[in-house]
Design a protein around this motif. Sequence first.
Motif, short mmCIF file in Angstrom:
data_model
loop_
_atom_site.label_atom_id
_atom_site.label_comp_id
_atom_site.label_asym_id
_atom_site.label_seq_id
_atom_site.Cartn_x
_atom_site.Cartn_y
_atom_site.Cartn_z
N LEU A 1 0.86 -1.19 0.00
CA LEU A 1 0.00 0.00 0.00
C LEU A 1 0.89 1.24 0.00
CD1 LEU A 1 -1.21 -2.11 2.51
CD2 LEU A 1 -3.22 -0.80 1.83
N LEU A 2 0.69 2.11 -0.99
CA LEU A 2 1.50 3.31 -1.10
C LEU A 2 0.64 4.46 -1.62
CD1 LEU A 2 3.03 0.74 -2.78
CD2 LEU A 2 4.98 2.22 -2.42
N THR A 3 1.04 5.68 -1.30
CA THR A 3 0.44 6.83 -1.97
C THR A 3 1.07 6.92 -3.36
OG1 THR A 3 2.13 8.40 -1.23
CG2 THR A 3 0.23 8.04 0.23
N SER A 4 0.47 7.71 -4.24
CA SER A 4 1.04 7.86 -5.59
C SER A 4 2.44 8.46 -5.52
CB SER A 4 0.12 8.72 -6.45
OG SER A 4 -0.21 9.93 -5.81
N GLU A 5 2.66 9.39 -4.56
CA GLU A 5 3.99 9.99 -4.41
C GLU A 5 5.01 8.95 -3.94
OE1 GLU A 5 0.84 13.00 -4.13
OE2 GLU A 5 1.24 11.17 -2.97
N ILE B 1 -2.61 1.72 -4.70
CA ILE B 1 -2.11 3.09 -4.79
C ILE B 1 -3.20 4.02 -4.27
CG2 ILE B 1 -1.11 4.87 -6.25
CD1 ILE B 1 0.56 2.32 -6.17
N LYS B 2 -2.86 4.78 -3.23
CA LYS B 2 -3.80 5.73 -2.61
C LYS B 2 -3.57 7.11 -3.22
CE LYS B 2 -1.92 4.49 1.25
NZ LYS B 2 -1.53 4.48 2.68
N MET B 3 -4.65 7.71 -3.69
CA MET B 3 -4.53 8.99 -4.38
C MET B 3 -5.36 10.09 -3.72
SD MET B 3 -4.41 7.61 -8.32
CE MET B 3 -5.96 6.73 -8.14
N GLY B 4 -5.41 10.05 -2.39
CA GLY B 4 -6.06 11.11 -1.64
C GLY B 4 -7.51 11.32 -2.01
N SER B 5 -7.86 12.57 -2.30
CA SER B 5 -9.25 12.93 -2.58
C SER B 5 -9.78 12.35 -3.90
CB SER B 5 -9.41 14.45 -2.61
OG SER B 5 -8.63 15.00 -3.66
N LYS B 6 -8.88 11.81 -4.74
CA LYS B 6 -9.31 11.24 -6.01
C LYS B 6 -9.81 9.81 -5.86
CE LYS B 6 -8.32 14.86 -8.45
NZ LYS B 6 -9.43 15.69 -9.00
N PHE C 1 -14.93 9.33 -1.44
CA PHE C 1 -16.18 9.94 -0.98
C PHE C 1 -15.90 11.39 -0.60
CE2 PHE C 1 -16.85 5.45 -0.43
CZ PHE C 1 -18.19 5.26 -0.73
N LYS C 2 -16.82 12.27 -0.92
CA LYS C 2 -16.68 13.67 -0.53
C LYS C 2 -17.13 13.85 0.92
CE LYS C 2 -17.59 15.57 -5.16
NZ LYS C 2 -18.51 16.43 -5.95
N VAL C 3 -16.23 14.38 1.75
CA VAL C 3 -16.57 14.63 3.15
C VAL C 3 -15.95 15.95 3.59
CG1 VAL C 3 -16.73 12.18 3.78
CG2 VAL C 3 -14.53 13.36 3.95
N ASN C 4 -16.41 16.44 4.72
CA ASN C 4 -15.82 17.63 5.34
C ASN C 4 -14.66 17.15 6.21
OD1 ASN C 4 -15.31 20.17 6.36
ND2 ASN C 4 -16.92 20.03 7.92
N VAL C 5 -13.45 17.31 5.72
CA VAL C 5 -12.27 16.78 6.41
C VAL C 5 -11.95 17.62 7.65
CG1 VAL C 5 -9.81 16.28 6.21
CG2 VAL C 5 -11.33 15.86 4.27
N MET D 1 -21.69 5.62 3.07
CA MET D 1 -21.93 4.92 1.82
C MET D 1 -23.36 5.13 1.33
SD MET D 1 -19.71 1.39 1.81
CE MET D 1 -20.14 0.79 3.42
N ARG D 2 -24.30 5.18 2.25
CA ARG D 2 -25.71 5.41 1.86
C ARG D 2 -25.90 6.80 1.27
NH1 ARG D 2 -26.94 2.70 6.98
NH2 ARG D 2 -27.66 0.57 6.55
N GLU D 3 -25.13 7.77 1.75
CA GLU D 3 -25.24 9.13 1.24
C GLU D 3 -24.80 9.23 -0.22
OE1 GLU D 3 -23.00 11.60 3.87
OE2 GLU D 3 -24.30 11.18 5.59
N ALA D 4 -23.92 8.32 -0.61
CA ALA D 4 -23.51 8.19 -2.02
C ALA D 4 -22.92 9.47 -2.61
CB ALA D 4 -24.70 7.71 -2.87
N ASN D 5 -22.17 10.21 -1.81
CA ASN D 5 -21.56 11.44 -2.30
C ASN D 5 -20.18 11.13 -2.85
OD1 ASN D 5 -21.22 14.12 -2.88
ND2 ASN D 5 -20.95 14.79 -0.77
N LEU D 6 -20.18 10.53 -4.03
CA LEU D 6 -18.94 10.05 -4.65
C LEU D 6 -18.24 11.16 -5.44
CD1 LEU D 6 -17.72 7.15 -4.69
CD2 LEU D 6 -18.67 6.89 -6.98
N ASN D 7 -16.93 11.19 -5.35
CA ASN D 7 -16.14 12.21 -6.05
C ASN D 7 -15.82 11.75 -7.47
OD1 ASN D 7 -14.59 14.48 -6.59
ND2 ASN D 7 -12.75 13.65 -5.62
N ASP D 8 -16.83 11.71 -8.31
CA ASP D 8 -16.64 11.32 -9.71
C ASP D 8 -15.84 12.39 -10.44
OD1 ASP D 8 -17.82 8.82 -10.06
OD2 ASP D 8 -19.83 9.68 -10.10
N ASP D 9 -14.78 11.99 -11.12
CA ASP D 9 -13.95 12.93 -11.87
C ASP D 9 -13.49 12.22 -13.15
OD1 ASP D 9 -12.08 14.68 -12.92
OD2 ASP D 9 -11.17 15.16 -10.98
N ASP D 10 -14.35 12.27 -14.16
CA ASP D 10 -14.07 11.55 -15.40
C ASP D 10 -12.75 11.97 -16.04
OD1 ASP D 10 -16.48 10.45 -14.90
OD2 ASP D 10 -17.48 11.14 -16.71
#
Length: 294
Positions: A109-113, A143-148, A164-168, A226-235
């Motif tokens: 498990l690694l971040t992209s950096e 590979i973990k890519m943060g908010s993406k 998922f979009k959240v208030n960090v 997960m039920r809130e389904a606020n996914l950070n879709d970024d095509d």
Amino acid sequence: MRPFYVGSWLIRCKDTGFADFSKEPAFAWMTRLSDEVKSNIQKSQVLFCNGYGFDELPAGLISSALEYAVEVGTSVFFDPGPKGKSLAVGTREEQDALAKLLRFSDVLLLTSEEAESMTGLRNPIAAGKELLSKGVRTKWVIIKMGSKGSVLITRSGISCAPSFKVNVMDTVGCGDSFVAAIAYGYIHNMPLVHTLTIANAVGAATATGVGAGRNVANLQKVMSLMREANLNDDDDFWSKLFDEKSNEDDITILSKTSVNGFKNDCLNHVNFQKVVTEVLHKLEVPLANEILSS
């Protein structure tokens, strides 16, 4: 199930629950694994190590734990973290231990950096595939890519899940929470996209609290997110991530839409609502047990 503390490693035990080798800041005097530690490794399903473990345990001892886990069939998870860069140019013993962990861990498990630092490859998919190709026992590279979001690479394909979009509020504990969720999916043989979905949700839910320890996300909060389904879709992000070489791969991506809107037409879209329904069904029994025992 009572926790067993002996250093900075997290073990998911078959019989004793979670064990974490870390009560004191440094164990330079330790030269071999005790019978108690060996027993707990053998009873465990997953032995987790991160780069900061090298601040507390001698590199030779970490190598011994890895070798013993391999010997008794315990899966090994390794997250080098920011420490990986310094380990790569550290003492000979540290370099040897790092090399062994990268080659003989079942899951990396690694971040992209961090993946770029380990391989010299900027594209996280290419970096993950490089780490996978050099592994002897490696089954997953995540590979973990943060908010993406995150990507899980295997020898047979690539799975992707937006975050998922959240208030960090605080990111402390997010990484460890993410790993614990990955271990859950791994142990229960869950589909890869489902495993990433849970891990992203657990990490995101933890970020909405403050501090680690008992303040990390609980199961109810994860399920609610997960039920809130606020996914950070970024095509655009995912389209740019997959270059021409990715056309050769079997790529699965979690998406709210079933229509392929990406420039890269080799992507297999998995419907988010379908995955969430299946994941929530899987988690309902542990939640019911948690409520009954409280």
